[in-house]
Design a protein around this motif. Structure first.
Motif, PDB file in Angstrom:
ATOM      1  N   LEU A  32       0.863  -1.176   0.000  1.00 26.01           N
ATOM      2  CA  LEU A  32       0.000   0.000   0.000  1.00 26.01           C
ATOM      3  C   LEU A  32       0.902   1.230   0.000  1.00 26.01           C
ATOM      4  O   LEU A  32       1.639   1.466   0.951  1.00 26.01           O
ATOM      5  N   THR A  81       0.779   5.338  -0.457  1.00 26.29           N
ATOM      6  CA  THR A  81      -0.216   6.392  -0.432  1.00 26.29           C
ATOM      7  C   THR A  81       0.403   7.706   0.027  1.00 26.29           C
ATOM      8  O   THR A  81       1.522   7.737   0.552  1.00 26.29           O
ATOM      9  N   GLN A  82      -0.333   8.774  -0.147  1.00 28.79           N
ATOM     10  CA  GLN A  82       0.144  10.094   0.231  1.00 28.79           C
ATOM     11  C   GLN A  82      -0.258  10.413   1.672  1.00 28.79           C
ATOM     12  O   GLN A  82      -1.266   9.884   2.189  1.00 28.79           O
ATOM     13  N   ASN A 124      -4.051  10.834   3.516  1.00 33.40           N
ATOM     14  CA  ASN A 124      -5.096   9.935   2.992  1.00 33.40           C
ATOM     15  C   ASN A 124      -5.612   8.999   4.073  1.00 33.40           C
ATOM     16  O   ASN A 124      -4.993   8.825   5.127  1.00 33.40           O
ATOM     17  N   LYS A 156      -6.845   4.961   4.630  1.00 33.78           N
ATOM     18  CA  LYS A 156      -6.719   3.651   3.984  1.00 33.78           C
ATOM     19  C   LYS A 156      -7.170   2.555   4.924  1.00 33.78           C
ATOM     20  O   LYS A 156      -7.183   2.726   6.146  1.00 33.78           O
ATOM     21  N   VAL A 204       4.019   5.556   3.312  1.00 34.65           N
ATOM     22  CA  VAL A 204       3.353   6.855   3.259  1.00 34.65           C
ATOM     23  C   VAL A 204       4.356   7.878   2.720  1.00 34.65           C
ATOM     24  O   VAL A 204       5.443   8.052   3.291  1.00 34.65           O
TER      25      VAL A 204
END
Lengths: 116, 112
Positions: free
Chosen positions: A11, A13-14, A17, A19, A115
């Protein structure tokens, strides 16, 4: 058949976010756990559920919320992701042995969260 | 809660040598003492465990010894092989929380 399966495996992601990570076990166990393993390999328990009831809730930010819809599932939702949340998250399950000291935990393959 | 210390943090041995990893714990009521092995990129898996009514348990090349008085237990691997290279965790059971408390891990490297 995979005994403890978690998705996704990776995973990316920024920051900021939200999740979710899902976990399912087909072992008929009554207890499920979430662990966080950081880059130094420390394995820290975050939560445990027994028959859908929250048993252990370690000192983790409120942004982390577990949910257990039934004995076979334990999901982890993370809000407002931060850089420090980057780690491998492991789900595990075990069966309660009443009157017998035993706690064999079966782990999922892990979800590597990055991240950015 | 249970305080767990595991030593050494890294261990390098030659193939065929023995390896010993020690774990100390604080909860005198602890009665279950497992060891987990985690290979690189894989999940932790139980390799051997012992209950407090037993002082030693052996399974082929691995053994666990328990000293309840001193509150420590050890993992012994004999005739080490390259496939023994992994991170090993002790995880005594915290009787109050009915959960395992994992040690900080020992990275074992077996040199061929």
């Amino acid at each position: 058949d995979t005994a403890v399966s978690q998705t996704p495996k990776y995973l990316v992601t920024q920051m900021g976010n939200d999740k979710s990570i899902k976990c399912e076990q087909n072992l008929g166990h009554d207890t499920m756990y979430w662990y966080k393993q950081d880059s130094k390999k420390f394995l820290k328990i975050m939560f445990s559920y027994n028959n859908k009831e929250l048993i252990i809730n370690e000192t983790v930010p409120n942004r982390f919320s577990p949910k257990s819809p039934d004995k076979a599932h334990l999901n982890l939702h993370i809000n407002s992701l931060e850089l420090g949340d980057s780690a491998v998250y492991f789900c595990a399950s075990s069966v309660t042995h009443r009157g017998l000291a035993k706690n064999i935990q079966y782990f999922g393959a892990g979800t590597r969260l990055s991240v950015l | 809660g249970e305080n767990v210390e595991q030593h050494p943090s890294t261990l390098s041995v030659q193939e065929g040598d023995s390896a010993v990893i020690k774990c100390t714990y604080s909860d005198s009521a602890s009665n279950y003492f497992p060891w987990y092995k985690q290979e690189l990129g894989k999940r932790p898996q139980l390799i051997i465990d012992i209950r407090s009514n037993v002082g030693e348990k052996k399974d082929q090349r691995i053994a666990v010894t328990l000293n309840k008085t001193a509150k420590h237990f050890s993992l012994h691997i004999t005739e080490t092989q390259p496939e023994d290279s992994a991170v090993y965790f002790c995880a005594p059971m915290d009787t109050g929380r009915r959960a395992l408390t994992f040690g900080s891990g020992t990275r074992l490297q077996v040199q061929p």
